[in-house]
Design a protein around this motif. Structure first.
Motif, PDB file in Angstrom:
ATOM      1  N   GLU A   5       1.072  -1.148   0.142  1.00 33.98           N
ATOM      2  CA  GLU A   5       0.011   0.920   0.175  1.00 33.98           C
ATOM      3  C   GLU A   5       1.250   1.545  -0.351  1.00 33.98           C
ATOM      4  OE1 GLU A   5      -3.500   0.237  -0.240  1.00 33.98           O
ATOM      5  OE2 GLU A   5      -3.928  -1.656   0.462  1.00 33.98           O
ATOM      6  N   ASP A   6       0.932   2.204  -0.975  1.00 32.94           N
ATOM      7  CA  ASP A   6       1.756   3.419  -1.042  1.00 32.94           C
ATOM      8  C   ASP A   6       1.331   4.417   0.490  1.00 32.94           C
ATOM      9  OD1 ASP A   6       1.991   2.846  -3.064  1.00 32.94           O
ATOM     10  OD2 ASP A   6       0.629   4.538  -4.594  1.00 32.94           O
ATOM     11  N   ILE A   7       0.375   4.593   0.940  1.00 29.43           N
ATOM     12  CA  ILE A   7      -0.053   5.125   2.504  1.00 29.43           C
ATOM     13  C   ILE A   7      -1.542   4.790   3.464  1.00 29.43           C
ATOM     14  CG2 ILE A   7      -1.199   7.405   3.190  1.00 29.43           C
ATOM     15  CD1 ILE A   7       0.073   8.193   1.079  1.00 29.43           C
ATOM     16  N   ILE A   9      -2.675   4.592   7.088  1.00 22.63           N
ATOM     17  CA  ILE A   9      -3.199   4.706   7.977  1.00 22.63           C
ATOM     18  C   ILE A   9      -4.022   4.339   9.173  1.00 22.63           C
ATOM     19  CG2 ILE A   9      -4.583   7.281   9.278  1.00 22.63           C
ATOM     20  CD1 ILE A   9      -4.761   8.158   6.007  1.00 22.63           C
ATOM     21  N   ALA A  20      -7.024  10.653   5.067  1.00 23.18           N
ATOM     22  CA  ALA A  20      -7.305  10.235   4.309  1.00 23.18           C
ATOM     23  C   ALA A  20      -7.881  10.954   2.966  1.00 23.18           C
ATOM     24  CB  ALA A  20      -7.952   9.739   4.149  1.00 23.18           C
ATOM     25  N   LEU A  23      -6.082  13.368   1.254  1.00 22.20           N
ATOM     26  CA  LEU A  23      -4.741  12.984   0.212  1.00 22.20           C
ATOM     27  C   LEU A  23      -6.533  12.525  -1.038  1.00 22.20           C
ATOM     28  CD1 LEU A  23      -3.088  10.318   3.117  1.00 22.20           C
ATOM     29  CD2 LEU A  23      -1.947  12.837   1.151  1.00 22.20           C
ATOM     30  N   ARG A  29      -4.660   7.403  -2.949  1.00 18.98           N
ATOM     31  CA  ARG A  29      -5.587   6.374  -2.700  1.00 18.98           C
ATOM     32  C   ARG A  29      -4.776   6.269  -1.477  1.00 18.98           C
ATOM     33  NH1 ARG A  29      -5.205   1.460  -1.155  1.00 18.98           N
ATOM     34  NH2 ARG A  29      -7.509   0.244  -1.205  1.00 18.98           N
ATOM     35  N   SER A  30      -4.853   6.313   0.135  1.00 17.66           N
ATOM     36  CA  SER A  30      -4.605   5.325   1.251  1.00 17.66           C
ATOM     37  C   SER A  30      -5.515   4.726   1.526  1.00 17.66           C
ATOM     38  CB  SER A  30      -4.006   6.919   1.752  1.00 17.66           C
ATOM     39  OG  SER A  30      -6.514   7.223   2.457  1.00 17.66           O
ATOM     40  N   THR A 122     -11.600   2.399   1.281  1.00 18.80           N
ATOM     41  CA  THR A 122     -10.890   3.008   1.924  1.00 18.80           C
ATOM     42  C   THR A 122     -10.379   2.622   3.931  1.00 18.80           C
ATOM     43  OG1 THR A 122     -11.502   4.933   0.716  1.00 18.80           O
ATOM     44  CG2 THR A 122     -10.015   5.689   2.561  1.00 18.80           C
ATOM     45  N   ALA A 151       4.340  -0.833   3.783  1.00 21.07           N
ATOM     46  CA  ALA A 151       3.553   0.524   3.493  1.00 21.07           C
ATOM     47  C   ALA A 151       4.624   1.426   2.771  1.00 21.07           C
ATOM     48  CB  ALA A 151       3.236   1.291   4.773  1.00 21.07           C
TER      49      ALA A 151
END
Length: 406
Positions: A5-7, A9, A20, A23, A29-30, A122, A151
């Protein structure tokens, strides 16, 4: 099973969902991990000051929330020892402080509004983080179900007992020796309170009432904690009787509101802070990891800025990451990592002194307002009353900016 996953949280509270959504508005995308099986909608009403509305407008939820909640137009303080007023401030007549917008929102409403603006994929519920480890440019996030996420960015918005804050080296927040009882009251045929925030101080305690809309109000009562108070924690009936016995000389309508309160709508919690020196010296960010919201800056509620600051964090963090990840298709993994690190460092730099100021101001204001010493009481009620009443407005004058750097 491992997924990249890029981000990521951690925590679907105000800070996590605002980050979120910020972004998302930037096209990034998160994934939000929430340990519970749904949104944590516990808690009652949040005072949302001008700085919070600036942040909510930035992520696009301000207008819809305004329609549901009345604006407050003043703050009144009084001594519960003498019953005499000590200060009154009109929010629309403050010279350089003009243009303030203060309302009270149900925490549930804010979280649901944030969540509803996000793509349905999300938030991942029932996803508790149990450990974090490094793997090159990535962080491995181990979940309680045995799954592992890789991540590129890890953001801890997981509250006062944050696993991410612990990984960054922060200690557990410190108990300040005070507790708070909060409650909400619903009036089927409307209440009689003016659209103002009312605060009362004296005999070592602090109380107040804030209207939310035409039919709902919330009240609070803060007091020094002791072993005698521990037996109240599981008994809302004892909490209610304790408050009624300690109110002092307050208006009849506030006393009546407390008497009317349903026991299911009363909650007690201890007040904790991150000591200000830890904010200055600690790692708000480290490599590609950072914290926001209560995981970063738990504070006392004396200036009503906990939720507001979480909204600010979300906007600033989204902006810094947006700048870092712009044109990412042209980057190598190493360059992407370096830009993420710099982006999180920029976020930490921008938020460090703001968090320090909010925690310190809230703690000192609460200490003075809840004091029971003769000298401090005299200064509070006769000399510093207007200055102290104006401090929350000074803290609310902050502007966290837009999602895109100008």
């Amino acid at each position: 099973m491992e997924a990249i996953e890029d981000i990521v949280i951690v925590g679907a509270g105000i800070a996590g969902l605002t980050t979120a959504l910020g972004l998302h508005r930037l096209g990034i995308r998160s994934l939000v991990l929430e340990s519970s099986d749904g949104l944590r909608t516990t808690g009652f009403i949040l005072t949302t000051w001008t700085n919070a509305w600036r942040a909510m407008d930035t992520v696009g939820i301000g207008d819809s929330l305004r329609q549901q909640n009345n604006q407050l137009f003043g703050l009144q303080t009084a001594s519960s020892s003498s019953g005499l007023p000590t200060a009154e401030i009109q929010f629309d007549a403050l010279g350089t402080q003009r243009g303030h917008e203060i309302r009270c929102l149900q925490r549930r409403t804010m979280l649901e509004t944030l969540a509803n603006e996000l793509p349905s994929s999300t938030i991942r519920y029932s996803s508790k983080v149990v450990s974090i480890e490094e793997s090159g440019y990535l962080k491995l996030v181990h979940l309680s179900d045995g799954s592992v996420l890789k991540a590129k960015v890890l953001i801890g918005c997981d509250g006062v007992n944050s696993a991410v804050a612990k990984w960054l080296g922060f200690k557990k927040p410190s108990f300040v020796g005070r507790s708070i009882i909060r409650a909400s009251v619903y009036y089927e045929h409307g209440h009689s309170f003016e659209p103002k925030s009312f605060r009362y101080f004296g005999e070592g305690v602090r109380s107040g009432v804030i209207p939310s809309d035409d039919k709902s109000i919330c009240w609070f009562f803060t007091f020094p904690s002791s072993s005698k108070n521990e037996e109240m924690e599981e008994s809302p009936a004892k909490m209610k009787q304790f408050v009624l016995g300690k109110l002092g000389k307050i208006p009849d309508n506030l006393r009546a509101a407390i008497e009317k309160t349903e026991l299911d709508n009363i909650v007690l919690s201890q007040l904790k802070i991150r000591p200000p020196w830890e904010i200055l010296l600690g790692n708000i960010s480290k490599t590609n990891v950072c914290v926001a919201g209560d995981a970063f800056h738990p504070m006392t509620p004396d200036i009503g800025q906990g939720g507001c600051a979480a909204l600010e964090d979300g906007v600033v963090l989204a902006r810094c990451l947006g700048e870092a990840l712009r044109d990412k298709q042209c980057m190598s993994s190493e360059e992407e990592y370096k830009r993420i690190v710099r982006g999180l460092q920029s976020y930490a730099k921008e938020r460090r002194w703001r968090a320090f100021e909010l925690i310190s101001t809230g703690y000192l204001l609460g200490y003075i307002q809840q004091s029971n010493g003769r000298v401090l009481n005299f200064l509070r009620d006769r000399v510093l009353a207007t200055f102290l009443a104006g401090l929350p407005l000074k803290m609310a004058s902050y502007d966290c900016g837009k999602l895109r750097a100008s």
